[in-house]
Design a protein around this motif. Structure first.
Motif, PDB file in Angstrom:
ATOM      1  N   LYS A   1       1.167  10.475  -4.807  1.00  0.00           N
ATOM      2  CA  LYS A   1       1.641  11.715  -4.170  1.00  0.00           C
ATOM      3  C   LYS A   1       0.978  11.972  -2.828  1.00  0.00           C
ATOM      4  N   VAL A   2       0.662  10.884  -2.106  1.00  0.00           N
ATOM      5  CA  VAL A   2       0.092  11.030  -0.761  1.00  0.00           C
ATOM      6  C   VAL A   2       1.214  11.414   0.201  1.00  0.00           C
ATOM      7  N   SER A   3       0.939  12.349   1.080  1.00  0.00           N
ATOM      8  CA  SER A   3       1.980  12.894   1.953  1.00  0.00           C
ATOM      9  C   SER A   3       2.456  11.873   2.978  1.00  0.00           C
ATOM     10  N   MET A   4       3.640  12.147   3.556  1.00  0.00           N
ATOM     11  CA  MET A   4       4.198  11.261   4.581  1.00  0.00           C
ATOM     12  C   MET A   4       3.336  11.261   5.844  1.00  0.00           C
ATOM     13  N   SER A   5       2.655  12.353   6.125  1.00  0.00           N
ATOM     14  CA  SER A   5       1.795  12.385   7.317  1.00  0.00           C
ATOM     15  C   SER A   5       0.624  11.415   7.149  1.00  0.00           C
ATOM     16  N   LEU A   6       0.065  11.332   5.925  1.00  0.00           N
ATOM     17  CA  LEU A   6      -1.000  10.363   5.678  1.00  0.00           C
ATOM     18  C   LEU A   6      -0.446   8.944   5.661  1.00  0.00           C
ATOM     19  N   GLN A   7       0.775   8.791   5.160  1.00  0.00           N
ATOM     20  CA  GLN A   7       1.426   7.481   5.242  1.00  0.00           C
ATOM     21  C   GLN A   7       1.562   7.064   6.705  1.00  0.00           C
ATOM     22  N   GLY A   8       1.888   8.028   7.553  1.00  0.00           N
ATOM     23  CA  GLY A   8       2.002   7.745   8.979  1.00  0.00           C
ATOM     24  C   GLY A   8       0.681   7.302   9.579  1.00  0.00           C
ATOM     25  N   GLN A   9      -0.421   7.903   9.107  1.00  0.00           N
ATOM     26  CA  GLN A   9      -1.735   7.476   9.593  1.00  0.00           C
ATOM     27  C   GLN A   9      -2.015   6.030   9.208  1.00  0.00           C
TER      28      GLN A   9
ATOM     29  N   ILE B   1       0.810  -1.217   0.000  1.00  0.00           N
ATOM     30  CA  ILE B   1       0.000   0.000   0.000  1.00  0.00           C
ATOM     31  C   ILE B   1       0.851   1.279   0.000  1.00  0.00           C
ATOM     32  N   PRO B   2       1.867   1.413   0.889  1.00  0.00           N
ATOM     33  CA  PRO B   2       2.651   2.648   0.884  1.00  0.00           C
ATOM     34  C   PRO B   2       3.282   2.977  -0.469  1.00  0.00           C
ATOM     35  N   MET B   3       3.685   1.962  -1.232  1.00  0.00           N
ATOM     36  CA  MET B   3       4.259   2.218  -2.558  1.00  0.00           C
ATOM     37  C   MET B   3       3.208   2.779  -3.508  1.00  0.00           C
ATOM     38  N   LEU B   4       1.989   2.237  -3.429  1.00  0.00           N
ATOM     39  CA  LEU B   4       0.912   2.754  -4.264  1.00  0.00           C
ATOM     40  C   LEU B   4       0.530   4.172  -3.838  1.00  0.00           C
ATOM     41  N   LEU B   5       0.558   4.427  -2.538  1.00  0.00           N
ATOM     42  CA  LEU B   5       0.258   5.768  -2.045  1.00  0.00           C
ATOM     43  C   LEU B   5       1.321   6.762  -2.491  1.00  0.00           C
ATOM     44  N   ALA B   6       2.576   6.327  -2.499  1.00  0.00           N
ATOM     45  CA  ALA B   6       3.659   7.215  -2.941  1.00  0.00           C
ATOM     46  C   ALA B   6       3.475   7.605  -4.401  1.00  0.00           C
TER      47      ALA B   6
END
Length: 413
Positions: A63-71, A55-60
């Motif tokens: 262009k999803v922010s690191m703060s949302l990645q943290g969530q 999921i984090p790779m798809l979010l990257a």
């Protein structure tokens, strides 16, 4: 009478010593099927972890922010909180069904149903048009939080079952099954999805549906075919919580928990964000999936290679001996990532070959060291846990070990 009593006592001591000596040598005879079952259960446990790792790779890419990645990283927190309900899993069960199967079978069936039921929502959510700060990270986090909660419950049951399923002299092999199984499930679902997705063969939703069906089928077969040994005398839920507290009050356990809770701080930056930073430097996720395949194979094979060490008298020596080398490897990885050259647009390999070789070499070395440390850690946990409260005892120690990674990783994001 006194001489006879002393002779009898000496004879018993000698007999006990011979018995202990004969049991100290581990033999897998009679446990091959049980080890195979444990390997399967831990493999299933690793599947949702592998899907969530993609999921984090798809979010990257979106262009999803690191703060949302943290969530989203909060989705895996149930593994760090399972101590809260572990005594319930240990104490409440149907004797006719089995202490561990009472929880394992429903948990795995629910995992399959949740994966199938939520797969269509995940596909809609991961549509490329969903980008930036408008991304519904709460829905995605909630779905995977539910999956991790069920996996954590299954993990409590499997950890406890391993202590009674295997012969006493073979319980150290539970660590091998844990590490190899979780890695196999993680690799199959993570690398498999990225590979299929790169060729537009399968979406993440289709991946979840396929694994969900497999969960349902294998769980039904386990429920029908595997019989569980009768449960020993088990305390009530209240007593189980009190016993858990008494375990935690042991000075040796407190010292071990302190070591574990602070041990992953140095590893968190590279563990949490290393892959995302490499992707940001220009390495495509398809190439990273290939690297992940190599790493996964090593993680699967390594537990078998060092199984005798983890099932030996001092498995935790693996953890302490490799701690400093692992820090050095992470420092080198950070330097390589930081000094990455600019990618070449349109090239089949956008980064220089030497960079790929450096990244792959470092990740292989890190995987070997990290897997060995994990095996030493779990091997110690299995050896010192009381089978009567195996799920709670193992969960207490594993929870601290999981928290040791989660809190600094979320902080890093």
């Amino acid at each position: 009478k006194k001489r006879k009593a002393r002779a009898t006592s000496a004879s018993k001591r000698e007999k006990n010593m011979k018995t202990a000596a004969s049991k100290s040598t581990s033999t897998l005879s009679g446990d091959y099927v049980n080890i195979g079952l444990l390997l399967l259960l831990y493999t299933l446990q690793g599947v949702p972890m592998g899907i969530s790792a993609a999921i984090p790779m798809l979010l990257a890419e979106r262009k999803v922010s690191m703060s949302l990645q943290g969530q989203f990283s909060f989705a895996s927190w149930p593994f760090s909180l399972k101590l809260l309900w572990a005594p319930i899993v240990d104490s409440l069960f149907m004797r006719s069904w089995g202490q561990r199967k009472t929880w394992l079978v429903p948990a795995q069936l629910l995992i399959g149903l949740v994966m199938i039921g939520s797969s269509y929502s995940v596909d809609n959510l991961m549509d490329p048009s969903q980008t930036g700060e408008d991304f519904d990270i709460m829905l995605l986090t909630s779905i995977f939080f539910a999956l991790f909660f069920l996996c954590a419950t299954q993990d409590i049951a499997v950890d406890g079952w391993a202590l009674t399923m295997l012969k006493k002299e073979n319980v150290g092999y539970a660590a091998t099954c844990n590490a190899a199984g979780q890695t196999l499930g993680n690799t199959l679902s993570f690398v498999g999805f990225l590979t299929l997705n790169s060729y537009n063969i399968a979406t993440i939703g289709a991946n979840m549906r396929g694994w969900g069906v497999l969960f349902l089928v294998t769980t039904v077969l386990i429920a029908i075919m595997k019989q569980e040994k009768p449960a020993p005398s088990i305390p009530s839920v209240k007593d189980a919580y009190f016993e858990m507290w008494s375990i935690f009050r042991l000075p040796a356990v407190q010292s071990l928990c302190l070591v574990m809770f602070t041990s992953k701080i140095a590893f968190a930056p590279c563990d949490a964000m290393g892959g995302l930073k490499i992707q940001a430097k220009g390495m495509p996720k398809e190439h990273m999936a290939t690297v992940g395949t190599v790493i996964g194979l090593i993680s699967i094979l390594l537990p078998g290679v060092i199984a005798k060490r983890t099932a030996g008298k001092k498995p935790f020596e693996l953890f302490t001996e490799l701690y400093t080398p692992r820090i050095i490897l992470y420092v080198l990885l950070a330097v390589v990532i930081y000094n990455a050259p600019k990618p070449v647009a349109g090239a089949s390999i956008p980064l220089p070959l030497w960079y790929y070789i450096a990244i792959i070499g470092l990740y292989i070395a890190i995987t070997v060291v990290a897997t060995a440390m994990f095996l030493g850690q779990v091997g110690l946990f299995a050896k010192i846990s009381d089978p009567r409260l195996g799920g709670t005892y193992m969960t207490l120690l594993n929870t601290v070990a999981n928290l040791a990674f989660k809190w600094p990783s979320t902080l890093v994001y």
